[in-house]
Design an enzyme around this catalytic site. Structure first.
Site, PDB file in Angstrom:
ATOM      1  N   THR A 110      -7.726  -1.855   8.686  1.00 35.76           N
ATOM      2  CA  THR A 110      -8.229  -0.891   7.721  1.00 35.76           C
ATOM      3  C   THR A 110      -9.573  -1.395   7.195  1.00 35.76           C
ATOM      4  OG1 THR A 110      -7.005  -2.028   5.975  1.00 35.76           O
ATOM      5  CG2 THR A 110      -5.909  -0.169   7.039  1.00 35.76           C
TER       6      THR A 110
ATOM      7  N   GLN B 195       0.820  -1.205   0.000  1.00 34.16           N
ATOM      8  CA  GLN B 195       0.000   0.000   0.000  1.00 34.16           C
ATOM      9  C   GLN B 195       0.860   1.263   0.000  1.00 34.16           C
ATOM     10  OE1 GLN B 195      -2.169  -1.099   3.484  1.00 34.16           O
ATOM     11  NE2 GLN B 195      -0.350  -1.064   4.766  1.00 34.16           N
TER      12      GLN B 195
ATOM     13  N   ASP C 239      -7.437  -4.321  14.766  1.00 33.38           N
ATOM     14  CA  ASP C 239      -7.360  -2.895  14.452  1.00 33.38           C
ATOM     15  C   ASP C 239      -7.044  -2.772  12.971  1.00 33.38           C
ATOM     16  OD1 ASP C 239      -6.916  -0.206  14.306  1.00 33.38           O
ATOM     17  OD2 ASP C 239      -5.474  -0.113  15.951  1.00 33.38           O
TER      18      ASP C 239
ATOM     19  N   HIS D 222      -8.386   4.989  19.992  1.00 29.70           N
ATOM     20  CA  HIS D 222      -7.565   4.062  20.777  1.00 29.70           C
ATOM     21  C   HIS D 222      -8.118   3.832  22.185  1.00 29.70           C
ATOM     22  CE1 HIS D 222      -4.438   5.250  17.661  1.00 29.70           C
ATOM     23  NE2 HIS D 222      -4.714   3.983  17.453  1.00 29.70           N
TER      24      HIS D 222
ATOM     25  N   PRO E 150      -5.018  -5.197   1.853  1.00 32.03           N
ATOM     26  CA  PRO E 150      -4.521  -6.084   2.910  1.00 32.03           C
ATOM     27  C   PRO E 150      -5.534  -6.365   4.014  1.00 32.03           C
ATOM     28  CG  PRO E 150      -2.908  -4.391   2.380  1.00 32.03           C
ATOM     29  CD  PRO E 150      -4.170  -4.020   1.669  1.00 32.03           C
TER      30      PRO E 150
ATOM     31  N   ASP F  48       0.384   1.842  13.709  1.00 32.03           N
ATOM     32  CA  ASP F  48       0.721   3.155  14.266  1.00 32.03           C
ATOM     33  C   ASP F  48       1.088   3.077  15.743  1.00 32.03           C
ATOM     34  OD1 ASP F  48      -1.852   3.898  15.977  1.00 32.03           O
ATOM     35  OD2 ASP F  48      -2.564   3.058  14.097  1.00 32.03           O
TER      36      ASP F  48
ATOM     37  N   GLU G 244       1.514  -6.960  12.318  1.00 38.45           N
ATOM     38  CA  GLU G 244       1.274  -5.939  11.289  1.00 38.45           C
ATOM     39  C   GLU G 244       1.891  -6.419   9.979  1.00 38.45           C
ATOM     40  OE1 GLU G 244       0.528  -3.308   8.795  1.00 38.45           O
ATOM     41  OE2 GLU G 244      -0.216  -2.697  10.781  1.00 38.45           O
TER      42      GLU G 244
ATOM     43  N   ASP H 293       1.316 -11.710   8.034  1.00 32.35           N
ATOM     44  CA  ASP H 293      -0.104 -11.673   7.707  1.00 32.35           C
ATOM     45  C   ASP H 293      -0.884 -12.163   8.925  1.00 32.35           C
ATOM     46  OD1 ASP H 293      -2.677 -12.049   6.766  1.00 32.35           O
ATOM     47  OD2 ASP H 293      -2.049 -12.941   4.878  1.00 32.35           O
ATOM     48  N   GLY H 294      -1.759 -11.314   9.461  1.00 34.09           N
ATOM     49  CA  GLY H 294      -2.541 -11.681  10.638  1.00 34.09           C
ATOM     50  C   GLY H 294      -3.405 -12.898  10.417  1.00 34.09           C
TER      51      GLY H 294
END
Length: 284
Positions: free
Chosen positions: A157, A31, A155, A62, A162, A86, A106, A137-138
Site C-alpha cells: 500500500t 486497518q 506489492d 498484476h 502498515p 488479494d 501479508e 510483518d514483511g
C-alpha cells in the site's frame, strides 16, 4: 437513494463509483477493510478508504508487477511476495511452471480472508501447492535472509500505516541481501502526478538507486488509482530489464495476458521528461 463510494485522492480531488451493495466491512488491528459491488468496476476492495483492487482493472496492475521481471529472467524459481493479500500477484506467478516456491508475506490476515470470500478473481491461486502464506510483518520476515530469492515483489500500500516501513533504506537493503546473484526487486513505486505520491516516488527510487547497481522505473496506466499514472520500480544486481529481455523465449511460453506484452515491456521504461527529472532530483 443512490450509494456511492468516494475516495479523497488529494485534498482537492475526489474519485467516486456508484455502488450496488456494500458487501463487507471489518476492522483489523492494522486497518479498515471493505468490499463493495460497483456498477462500473465490479467488486472493489478498499483499505482505509483507498482503492486497492477492482475486478475491472486489476489485470493491469498484476500483469505489470509480475511479467516484467519474469520476462527479464526466465530462470526464476524462488519468489518472495510482500503484501499482495488479494492474491492477484500470486495468481500471475503461478502461471509459470518454472517457479518452484512462492512465499507470500501479508501482515493482515483479514485482507486475505476478505479476498478469498469476495474476490476469487484474484485470490484463486492462493492454495497452489507452491504457495506458502505467512501472516507476518514483511520487514521482519526479510531481515537477516541472504541469497534466498530470485525475485522479490513488494506489492505494498502507500507509505502510511502498515506499508510505511516498506519504503525505507533498511528494508531495501535487506531485500538486496535476500536476493540471489541475478535477483530482481520489483516495488510499488507510487505516482508522479500528485505531490504527496510524487514525493514518495522520488524518495523510494533514490534509496533503491543507492543500493542496487541497476535501478529503473517503469509506468502503467491504472484507471482507479489517483491520476491513473503509476510506476513500479525495477532493481537488480546484474540484469537489465531491456538488454536482458528475451522476447522470443517469453512469447514461446504462450502465457495469455490482457495488458502486458513484450512491446509494452520495452515501452514502459520510456518515461515522460517531467518524470525522469523528478526521479533524478536529489533535493526531494
Amino acid at each position: 437513494m443512490q450509494l456511492w463510494y468516494t475516495e479523497d485522492q488529494t485534498n482537492n480531488v475526489k474519485f467516486s463509483m456508484k455502488v450496488k451493495k456494500h458487501l463487507f466491512s471489518e476492522t483489523s488491528e492494522f486497518q479498515q477493510v471493505d468490499v463493495f459491488d460497483t456498477h462500473e468496476f465490479g467488486r472493489l476492495l478498499t483499505i482505509d478508504g483507498l482503492v486497492m483492487v477492482t475486478e475491472k482493472d486489476e489485470f493491469i496492475y498484476h500483469d505489470m508487477i509480475t511479467h516484467v521481471a519474469m520476462a527479464t529472467n526466465l530462470d526464476i524459481k524462488n519468489v518472495l511476495v510482500i503484501g499482495a493479500g488479494d492474491g492477484g500477484t500470486v495468481r500471475e506467478l503461478t502461471r509459470y511452471k518454472s517457479i518452484e516456491k512462492i512465499d507470500m508475506v501479508e501482515i493482515d490476515e483479514l485482507v486475505v480472508r476478505a479476498s478469498k470470500e469476495y474476490l476469487p478473481i484474484t485470490s484463486c491461486k492462493l492454495d497452489d501447492p507452491r504457495v506458502n502464506v505467512y501472516f507476518e510483518d514483511g520487514l521482519k520476515f526479510v531481515d537477516g535472509k541472504e541469497n534466498m530469492y530470485d525475485l522479490i515483489i513488494v506489492d505494498s500500500t502507500d507509505p502510511i500505516g502498515p506499508g510505511e516501513g516498506l519504503f525505507t533504506t533498511k528494508f531495501y537493503t535487506d531485500c538486496y541481501n535476500a536476493l540471489t546473484e541475478k535477483g530482481i526487486l520489483i516495488n510499488q513505486n507510487e505516482s508522479p502526478y500528485y505531490s504527496d505520491n510524487a514525493r514518495e516516488m522520488s524518495r523510494a527510487h533514490r534509496k533503491i538507486k543507492n543500493i542496487f547497481p541497476i535501478a529503473k522505473a517503469y509506468q502503467y496506466h491504472m484507471p482507479t488509482y489517483p491520476s491513473g499514472h503509476w510506476l513500479f520500480g525495477f532493481a537488480s544486481k546484474q540484469l537489465d530489464p531491456i538488454k536482458d529481455l528475451d522476447k522470443e523465449k517469453w512469447n514461446e511460453l504462450g502465457i495469455k495476458t490482457k495488458y502486458y506484452n513484450t512491446d509494452i515491456h520495452v515501452g514502459a521504461f520510456a518515461l515522460p521528461t517531467y518524470v525522469k527529472e523528478m526521479l533524478e532530483d536529489e533535493s526531494v
